[in-house]
Design an enzyme around this catalytic site. Structure first.
Site, PDB file in Angstrom:
ATOM      1  N   LYS A  99      -3.977 -17.522   8.418  1.00 26.89           N
ATOM      2  CA  LYS A  99      -2.752 -17.413   9.220  1.00 26.89           C
ATOM      3  C   LYS A  99      -2.856 -16.239  10.192  1.00 26.89           C
ATOM      4  O   LYS A  99      -2.637 -16.385  11.393  1.00 26.89           O
ATOM      5  CB  LYS A  99      -1.519 -17.250   8.309  1.00 26.89           C
ATOM      6  N   ARG A 136       8.764 -18.068   2.512  1.00 24.39           N
ATOM      7  CA  ARG A 136       7.792 -18.107   1.446  1.00 24.39           C
ATOM      8  C   ARG A 136       8.410 -18.508   0.127  1.00 24.39           C
ATOM      9  O   ARG A 136       7.789 -18.391  -0.917  1.00 24.39           O
ATOM     10  CB  ARG A 136       7.272 -16.679   1.305  1.00 24.39           C
ATOM     11  N   ARG A 157     -12.296  -9.581   2.895  1.00 28.59           N
ATOM     12  CA  ARG A 157     -11.492  -9.196   4.068  1.00 28.59           C
ATOM     13  C   ARG A 157     -11.394  -7.676   4.197  1.00 28.59           C
ATOM     14  O   ARG A 157     -11.270  -6.952   3.222  1.00 28.59           O
ATOM     15  CB  ARG A 157     -10.076  -9.767   3.955  1.00 28.59           C
ATOM     16  N   ARG A 202      -7.427  -4.145   1.860  1.00 30.05           N
ATOM     17  CA  ARG A 202      -6.028  -4.113   1.429  1.00 30.05           C
ATOM     18  C   ARG A 202      -5.977  -3.971  -0.086  1.00 30.05           C
ATOM     19  O   ARG A 202      -6.776  -4.558  -0.794  1.00 30.05           O
ATOM     20  CB  ARG A 202      -5.331  -5.433   1.823  1.00 30.05           C
ATOM     21  N   ARG A 205      -1.339 -13.860  -6.488  1.00 29.29           N
ATOM     22  CA  ARG A 205      -0.756 -14.329  -5.218  1.00 29.29           C
ATOM     23  C   ARG A 205      -0.879 -15.848  -5.099  1.00 29.29           C
ATOM     24  O   ARG A 205       0.014 -16.505  -4.564  1.00 29.29           O
ATOM     25  CB  ARG A 205      -1.459 -13.640  -4.039  1.00 29.29           C
TER      26      ARG A 205
END
Ligand code: AP5
Ligand code: MG
Ligand code: ZN
Length: 214
Positions: free
Chosen positions: A13, A88, A127, A160, A171
């Site tokens: 996203k 969400r 990431r 992160r 998650r």
């Protein structure tokens, strides 16, 4: 145009949002990015959000909807927004439909990025994110500068805190239980464009633009 960029954690996203928002000439609104800005600035909202984010859980709906309401009140957001990571949960979705509807606005399209769970883990644990501008990298598929700095702004690039394997699994559970059900609620209201999120970043972008007729 109010467009939802939908998809599980790590589906791309954030990676796809800037080009799409610029093509649609609407601002990119990512609730995760706004929470992380509050975290960096040490605000009360940031402290509250951290206690949920670090565990891979959703920040409470009321807090999140208040944040979005104030963002939608800004001058650039009146006629359209590309939402990334919002809504969400089903309550967030109905809040948004009501909030827009109260002033005669509505959701126009959903882009649903589809990526299998086994690819997601590798994407997220690899990431890296810029501490200053929020640009996203991946150690293998889209590395930052060789000295570990952001190729866009030169600031440090870090992992992160919620990108560890344990938190990613939580998650994904939150996505399956709370976020995915939004699609069922949207089905009869708003066109949903399912887009294959696997392949090169440019290839995915091309499919998104094609699905929206851009
Ligand atoms: P948020 O920041 O929204 O995280 P997320 O939805 O879990 O999604 P990600 O940002 O992890 O993934 P992405 O789809 O943006 O993927 P990306 O483009 O980075 O939310 C974080 C937390 O904040 C939540 O857990 C929650 O606590 C809280 N929160 C936020 N919004 C909330 C809300 N509305 N309500 C309640 N709580 C909320 O890509 C991932 C990686 O893959 C990158 O390394 C990238 O380089 C790589 N990649 C991307 N595309 C490709 C490709 N085509 N091929 C190979 N690699 C690729
Ligand atoms: Mg993101
Ligand atoms: Zn940067």
């Amino acid at each position: 145009m109010f467009v939802l960029l939908f998809g599980p954690p790590g589906s791309g996203k954030g990676t796809q949002a800037a080009a799409l928002a610029s093509r649609l000439a609407i601002p990119h609104v990512a609730t995760g990015d706004i929470f992380r800005k509050h975290l960096r600035e040490g605000t009360d909202l940031g402290k509250l959000a951290r206690s949920y984010m670090d565990r891979g859980q959703l920040v409470p709906d009321l807090v999140t909807c208040d944040l979005v309401a104030s963002r939608l009140g800004e001058a650039d957001a009146g006629n359209g927004v590309l939402f990334d990571g919002f809504p969400r949960s089903v309550p967030q979705l109905y809040w948004l439909i009501g909030h827009l509807g109260a002033t005669g606005r509505r959701l126009h399209a959903v882009v649903n990025l589809q990526v299998a769970d086994d690819l997601i883990l590798g994407r997220i644990t690899g990431r890296r994110t810029c501490t200053n501008c929020g640009a996203t990298y991946h150690v293998v598929s889209a590395p930052p500068n060789t000295d570990g700095t952001c190729s866009r702004c030169g600031a440090a690039v870090v992992q992160r805190k919620d990108d560890s394997e344990d938190v990613v699994r939580d998650r994904l559970v939150a996505y399956a239980n709370q976020t995915f059900p939004c699609l069922e609620q949207l089905r009869d209201r708003t066109p949903i464009h399912n887009v294959d999120g696997v392949g090169s970043i440019e290839g995915v972008q091309g499919r998104i633009f094609g699905a929206l007729g851009l």
